[in-house]
Design a protein around this motif. Structure first.
Motif: not given
Lengths: 280, 380
Positions: B46, B55-57, B29
């Motif tokens: 990403a 997960t990338f945000i 993450f």
């Protein structure tokens, strides 16, 4: 709903936490908490799959009392922690509980971006128009002209309308109730939690201690009476003119729309990334 | 998947090596916000995280980024963010939360010139003391520094391992020179990399005390959703995780936070010695400056000066046990830094007038060259 309030209390309140809670007698926070518990009960959610995140302030203490996975974060940041939790484990049912200053002053930027991002989260904002815990300073929802400890001579700024802000920022579901409208509040919180997408429930609440007293609005009962008198439903509001709506609170579902949810969209991103050949 | 490739020889910049190191350590993450000179870490995460079910945000700011990685870590997922000075300033609030709630996570700060917007594309080591003391209150934290591209890989892995082992945020300091230098590196095979995971509770949920330290003082960590429902708060809390102001409980809690790091000193304090055996003068350096220092020491040796280098990988807790012998042995040490003396102050504190501690500081946004250090060293 034939189950007793006591049975719900026993099921969801933490027994290993020493009560009493920090809220003043007559505070609206308890009404919101009970509505949330009834929603969880009716939805038959396992306590293990519910995450309740909060920020700082009176509302921030709510998770402490409830037997879920609970996260009492920093001021204004409940939604950002909730975003990390939800993205990392989308199976969890994540609810963020915030106050008006928490969600729209220090956390205002996070609030509008959470609405825009559209994760499958529920945000409940208890709006009592004041910073209660710190002793009654004006918040972004304190009405123009009212008195607080930091606006002794009359408040000169204009208030946010939280629900309308959420609609504009792109939330999938936005609703408003007051702590007087108990049954409506129950329904709206359940609808928000069932909603797939970012769902906001603004709850107009009473801080008769820090706000009502200074503005001569009476005790808790009198403030709840005024919520009753000043509220109009969404359907009735649609038939009223702007002048007639002046000073009124619209209650009910303001927006309910279907939009792509970012946790689900990210699953597609994973598939696309895995099938793309080429550079590391 | 990239880590099963036979050849792991790659031309990478330091930022990319940090991202590869994070993935190898099990990071799944990443939340971040664009900032020079750290952005490449976010870009690579990403691209890579979705391939490994991670997960990338990109969040709305660094406050939110720091909060999101804490939230993710609470679900049992190893998490990281990366930033530079201005973003690191914004992260301090929630970094304190990770300290008090003991949430493992790695925060990379690729240092650039400051204060404020400062010199966005120039190297600096101006955030060293901030990394240690940036968030308010007494708090435990581990600060590591990388000096090269291959280091950026291995020290990132180490950062995750320490973070998981001690349930503490680990701050990895890089600088603009390390971040953007490209070097050919041989990345180790995944199966040869030691990866440490946090200890999950082994007791039944009813017996679980989320903030009861084990023999090391580190509580075992359940993930949200595991069935071990518990409360996580930024307030000082008792062993059950609930807020307390009772002096005895507050004291016990604060002491455990400090002691869990103190007990791990031997594990946590990492340094590298070069030509120190017979050294009469030594350089104590970290980050990209340590590489200039090594060249300077080698040049001095060629001239017959008995010089050595102590490279600090761990900056905090300050590696007193490795620095002290050097101070006892040498007649003088030189501490070159791209700041006004943030580590030389620590060296002086440990020194207690044993030897001469000379500073060499550069704050004009330029890298400290081997020649500069050599020139200063041979005069000592």
């Amino acid at each position: 709903m034939s189950v007793s309030a006591q049975a719900i209390r026993h099921e969801y309140l933490r027994h290993n936490k020493k009560f009493p809670h920090v809220w003043c007698p007559g505070c609206g926070n308890g009404i919101v908490m009970a509505a949330l518990l009834r929603a969880v009960y009716r939805m038959e959610l396992s306590k293990d799959e519910v995450v309740l995140a909060s920020g700082i302030g009176c509302s921030g203490r709510m998770p402490t009392y409830l037997d879920f996975n609970t996260l009492h974060t920093t001021h204004g940041r409940a939604l950002t922690y909730a975003t990390g939790v939800k993205l990392a484990n989308p199976a969890l049912n994540v609810v963020a509980i915030m106050g008006d200053g928490d969600a729209t002053a220090i956390g205002g930027n996070h609030f509008i971006h959470a609405a825009r991002r559209n994760l499958n989260l529920t945000a409940i904002i208890i709006n009592n128009s004041i910073y209660g815990m710190t002793g009654g300073q004006y918040s972004p929802t304190t009405p123009f002209g009212s008195t607080s400890t930091t606006s002794l001579y009359g408040h000169i700024e204009h208030a946010f309308s939280i629900a309308e802000l959420a609609v504009t920022a792109g939330a999938s579901f936005v609703a408003r109730a007051t702590v007087f409208h108990g049954e409506l509040l129950d329904r709206l919180i359940e609808q928000a939690m069932e909603k797939r997408g970012f769902a906001v429930v603004e709850v107009i609440s009473n801080c008769h201690v820090q706000y009502g007293r200074r503005n001569k609005l009476g005790n808790a009962v009198e403030m709840l009476q005024s919520f009753k008198e000043n509220s109009v439903t969404v359907t009735r509001a649609a038939k009223l003119s702007a002048e007639e709506l002046e000073g009124k609170t619209t209650v009910g579902v303001l927006t309910d729309r279907e939009m792509p949810i970012s946790t689900e969209e990210y699953q597609k991103v994973r598939q696309r990334a895995s099938t793309t050949k080429g550079k590391v | 998947m990239m880590f099963n490739q036979e050849s792991r020889r790659l031309l990478l910049q330091g930022n990319e090596a940090i991202a590869h190191g994070a993935l190898a350590a099990g990071c799944r993450f990443f939340a971040g916000y664009p900032i020079t000179p750290a952005t490449e870490i976010a870009e690579l995460m990403a691209a890579e995280l979705p391939k490994v079910d991670g997960t990338f945000i990109q969040m709305e700011d660094e406050i939110a980024s720091m909060a999101a990685i804490i939230g993710a870590s609470l679900t049992g997922v190893k998490s990281m963010t990366a930033t530079s000075g201005p973003g690191f300033s914004l992260m301090q609030e929630n970094l304190g939360y990770a300290c008090i709630a003991e949430v493992p996570c790695v925060v990379v700060n690729v240092m650039r010139g400051g204060p404020s917007t400062g010199l966005p594309t120039c190297p600096s080591q101006g955030d060293v003391q901030m990394a240690r003391w940036g968030t308010h209150g007494d708090h435990p934290v581990i600060v590591l520094a990388t000096s090269s591209v291959s280091d950026s890989f291995s020290i990132t892995v180490k950062a995750f391992n320490l973070s998981e082992q001690y349930r503490v945020p680990v701050i990895l300091l890089s600088d603009e020179v390390v971040a953007h230098t490209r070097e050919c590196v041989q990345l180790p095979e995944q199966k040869t990399i030691r990866v440490v995971d946090r200890i999950r509770p082994s007791v039944p949920p009813d017996w679980y005390k989320p903030y009861e330290g084990d023999t090391r003082g580190v509580p075992h960590m359940a993930a949200f959703g595991d069935g071990y429902r518990h409360h996580v708060t930024g307030l000082v809390h008792d062993e059950y995780g609930f807020p307390t102001q009772r002096p005895s409980e507050v004291l016990q809690f604060q002491q455990r936070l400090t002691k869990k790091i103190t007990r791990g000193f031997a594990d946590i304090m990492i340094t590298r010695g070069f030509m120190l055996e017979d050294a009469e003068v030594a350089v104590i350096a970290y980050g990209s400056v340590a590489r200039s220092a090594l060249k300077a020491v080698e040049d001095a040796r060629k001239q017959g000066v008995k010089a050595g280098l102590l490279q600090l990988i761990t900056l905090f807790p300050f590696p007193r046990s490795q620095v002290t012998p050097v101070l006892e042995q040498c007649r003088a040490v030189l501490v070159p830094e791209m700041n006004m003396g943030q580590i030389s102050r620590e060296v002086q504190r440990v020194n207690q007038n044993r030897c001469v501690v000379a500073k060499h500081n550069r704050i004009d946004g330029q890298f400290i060259t081997p020649n500069e250090i050599h020139g200063h060293l041979i005069k000592l």
